[in-house]
Write a protein that holds these residues in place. Sequence first.
Motif, PDB file in Angstrom:
ATOM      1  N   GLY A  27      28.932  23.232 -38.906  1.00 50.48           N
ATOM      2  CA  GLY A  27      28.175  22.688 -40.025  1.00 50.48           C
ATOM      3  C   GLY A  27      27.072  23.587 -40.547  1.00 50.48           C
ATOM      4  O   GLY A  27      26.436  23.266 -41.563  1.00 50.48           O
ATOM      5  N   GLN A  28      26.825  24.721 -39.912  1.00 45.17           N
ATOM      6  CA  GLN A  28      25.731  25.601 -40.324  1.00 45.17           C
ATOM      7  C   GLN A  28      26.148  26.448 -41.527  1.00 45.17           C
ATOM      8  O   GLN A  28      27.289  26.918 -41.615  1.00 45.17           O
ATOM      9  CB  GLN A  28      25.340  26.520 -39.158  1.00 45.17           C
ATOM     10  N   LYS A  29      25.224  26.641 -42.450  1.00 45.52           N
ATOM     11  CA  LYS A  29      25.492  27.447 -43.646  1.00 45.52           C
ATOM     12  C   LYS A  29      24.584  28.678 -43.616  1.00 45.52           C
ATOM     13  O   LYS A  29      23.364  28.552 -43.658  1.00 45.52           O
ATOM     14  CB  LYS A  29      25.262  26.621 -44.910  1.00 45.52           C
ATOM     15  N   ARG A 167      40.892  22.314 -45.284  1.00 42.73           N
ATOM     16  CA  ARG A 167      40.201  21.475 -44.292  1.00 42.73           C
ATOM     17  C   ARG A 167      39.659  22.396 -43.200  1.00 42.73           C
ATOM     18  O   ARG A 167      40.071  22.336 -42.043  1.00 42.73           O
ATOM     19  CB  ARG A 167      41.152  20.441 -43.712  1.00 42.73           C
ATOM     20  N   ASP A 169      37.020  24.400 -40.649  1.00 41.28           N
ATOM     21  CA  ASP A 169      35.814  24.252 -39.827  1.00 41.28           C
ATOM     22  C   ASP A 169      34.806  25.340 -40.175  1.00 41.28           C
ATOM     23  O   ASP A 169      33.605  25.154 -40.023  1.00 41.28           O
ATOM     24  CB  ASP A 169      36.183  24.341 -38.343  1.00 41.28           C
ATOM     25  N   TRP A 191      28.251  21.257 -54.463  1.00 40.68           N
ATOM     26  CA  TRP A 191      29.439  21.005 -53.646  1.00 40.68           C
ATOM     27  C   TRP A 191      29.238  21.539 -52.230  1.00 40.68           C
ATOM     28  O   TRP A 191      29.542  20.855 -51.251  1.00 40.68           O
ATOM     29  CB  TRP A 191      30.660  21.662 -54.299  1.00 40.68           C
ATOM     30  N   LYS A 193      26.463  22.077 -50.648  1.00 38.98           N
ATOM     31  CA  LYS A 193      25.431  21.322 -49.926  1.00 38.98           C
ATOM     32  C   LYS A 193      26.047  20.128 -49.184  1.00 38.98           C
ATOM     33  O   LYS A 193      25.598  19.760 -48.103  1.00 38.98           O
ATOM     34  CB  LYS A 193      24.358  20.816 -50.901  1.00 38.98           C
ATOM     35  N   SER A 194      27.051  19.527 -49.787  1.00 37.54           N
ATOM     36  CA  SER A 194      27.652  18.332 -49.180  1.00 37.54           C
ATOM     37  C   SER A 194      28.849  18.673 -48.286  1.00 37.54           C
ATOM     38  O   SER A 194      29.421  17.785 -47.668  1.00 37.54           O
ATOM     39  CB  SER A 194      28.102  17.356 -50.274  1.00 37.54           C
ATOM     40  N   TYR A 195      29.210  19.956 -48.205  1.00 36.53           N
ATOM     41  CA  TYR A 195      30.348  20.374 -47.390  1.00 36.53           C
ATOM     42  C   TYR A 195      29.996  20.237 -45.911  1.00 36.53           C
ATOM     43  O   TYR A 195      28.932  20.680 -45.475  1.00 36.53           O
ATOM     44  CB  TYR A 195      30.717  21.819 -47.724  1.00 36.53           C
ATOM     45  N   GLU A 196      30.866  19.615 -45.125  1.00 35.30           N
ATOM     46  CA  GLU A 196      30.543  19.300 -43.734  1.00 35.30           C
ATOM     47  C   GLU A 196      30.815  20.438 -42.769  1.00 35.30           C
ATOM     48  O   GLU A 196      30.262  20.488 -41.675  1.00 35.30           O
ATOM     49  CB  GLU A 196      31.323  18.051 -43.296  1.00 35.30           C
ATOM     50  N   GLY A 197      31.680  21.382 -43.139  1.00 33.93           N
ATOM     51  CA  GLY A 197      32.006  22.488 -42.244  1.00 33.93           C
ATOM     52  C   GLY A 197      30.951  23.578 -42.271  1.00 33.93           C
ATOM     53  O   GLY A 197      29.985  23.531 -43.028  1.00 33.93           O
TER      54      GLY A 197
END
Length: 636
Positions: A27-29, A167, A169, A191, A193-197
């Motif tokens: 989840g880290q960006k 999909r 990770d 988009w 910001k809301s990405y879970e991966g």
Amino acid sequence: MLTLQNLSIRAGVKPLLDSATLTVHPGQKIGLIGQNGVGKTTLFKTILNEVPVESGHLGIPVNWLIGCVEQEVAKHDINALEYVTYGDTLYAEVTENVKQAESSNDNDALVKAYDALDKISGYMVPNKAKQLLYGLGFSDSDFSKNLSEFSGGWQVRLKLARALMQRADLLLLDEPTNHLDIEAVAWLEQWLKSYEGAVLIISHDRDFLDQVVQGIAHIHNQKIYYYSGNFAAFERQRNEQLMQQQALHDKQKQQMQHLKSFIERFKAKASKAKQAQSRVKALERMEEVAAVQAMNPFLFKFLSPDHQPDPMMTIQDLCFSYPDKKILDSVDLVLRAGDRIGLVGVNGSGKTTLLKQLVGELKPQSGKVIVSKGVKVGYFAQHQIDSLNFDQSPLQHMLAQENTPSDQEGRDFLGKFGFSNAQCLESIKSFSGGEKARLALALIVYQKPNLIILDEPTNHLDMETRDALDMAIQEFSGAVILVTHDKHLLASISDQFWWVHNGKVTLYNGDLDGYLQEQLKAIKAHQQEHKVTRPGQTKKELRQQNAQQRKAIEGKIKPYQKELKVIEKKMEKLQSDLAGYHLMMEDESLYDASNKGKLEECLKLQASCSQDLEDLEMRWLELEELIEEIKSESDV
């Protein structure tokens, strides 16, 4: 999680990373930055197992799926919607099973396939693909077009949309904002910001990184240095390190003073308009990271124009159409001396066409462009580097200019743009895109224009060259027209915006943030119109669901508004404290060796205060955007 432990990689015989370390958590960006050629893209290829590890360890969880933008399109005889939809490989596999079962009339296999489709919420996948395409600027009529019908730039967008469908990770994005307009960049920020991966992003767009990432991985001297926070936080931390390492040597002090005096001059001239205030804020941020600016290997300036006629250009009743589309319709504009114009509008609206009319590359079908006597245009087109002679050296390009310089003058001039004596004599065939773009800029600067027109100048430029270009344009006394997807550059340079839309070019009465919020709302409204529901859901059930959602949403606004008021009071206090620290740092005696301890303490307090203020400003903006988004969803 992804782990790099003492990793070393090469490009041929050239070492890129030596015992580098980095960890990417779920989840880290993270933004991956560094000058061109340090190995950012090669690191991506290593993660994708396309480049071997020379030594060290690269650890990737066995169950992790890694997504990226494919380099080449495998086949072009597929329509855009299907191409993007099949970016979801799980959906593509199940869909193919459905098709095979139907063609073979195998009812058991068909039941299993539809069951598998339901388990992965497959009925929602085509709609998700449409939402992505809308956000990236495509229309309904584009969905059924074959890939071969799209230009190279639009194919890049399709490949990005396909990558976002995965999909994954871990998503690897290499310069994702190139070939996007600023409206699509703003949508992509939301988009991601809301990405879970987890996401690793190579980008030279500082504002994009500010909006999306929570960490910066800086490749420098064959190592990876990790900094928590967005790009602004990285610059402050890097600035503090350089200030301490260099002990505020003369070059840094001179650069700081230069920035301060320049900012004060601009403030004195600036109106209270939102656009002007945006420029003030961007320049003040430069002042905060003066040490980083001083370390920039590139420093050039546009020469002062000999003449500045006013008005410079008058556009009267301009019309232009392509066979299938009207682009410009009865456009009336006046460009004055010293104007700083940001040209905005979605891709395909006519921005580049308008610029080509202004420089005479296209002739109006009706109306006219009146260029005043004495106007000299420096024009950087989107594909400017293609006009260079790749068999010639930078010096040969210089010697082919009007007012031909001497051999030494040409070398000295090119040196300001980062070209060594050896590079001045090399064929540019082997140069990177960034080096070719720098040469194209150098040739424009040498022309000594009084009107600079830049159409997407940053596509091949690294962050250091972008900063140097920003500073050069800030000090340029002539007029500027700029098209760019780099929000930071656009906001820091533009005093007014010309908005190209529906065949018209109008003055936009607001700042860049306001313009982008309007565009995002329009995209969201279009997406809402085309949302689909789960099969079997009745209109009555949908209305009941919407009513419940609205009631829940309205209850969310109040606490956010309360938090806003608290934050605003804290920001006032911090701004006052920060002004005090700036005043202390203007005292020359603070830089004496005997006051080293006081200087370090002042720098720490100033950095801490700036960080706290930045964090509050970011939270304030988040709350404002959140409230607007909630209101938009609930129609209140």
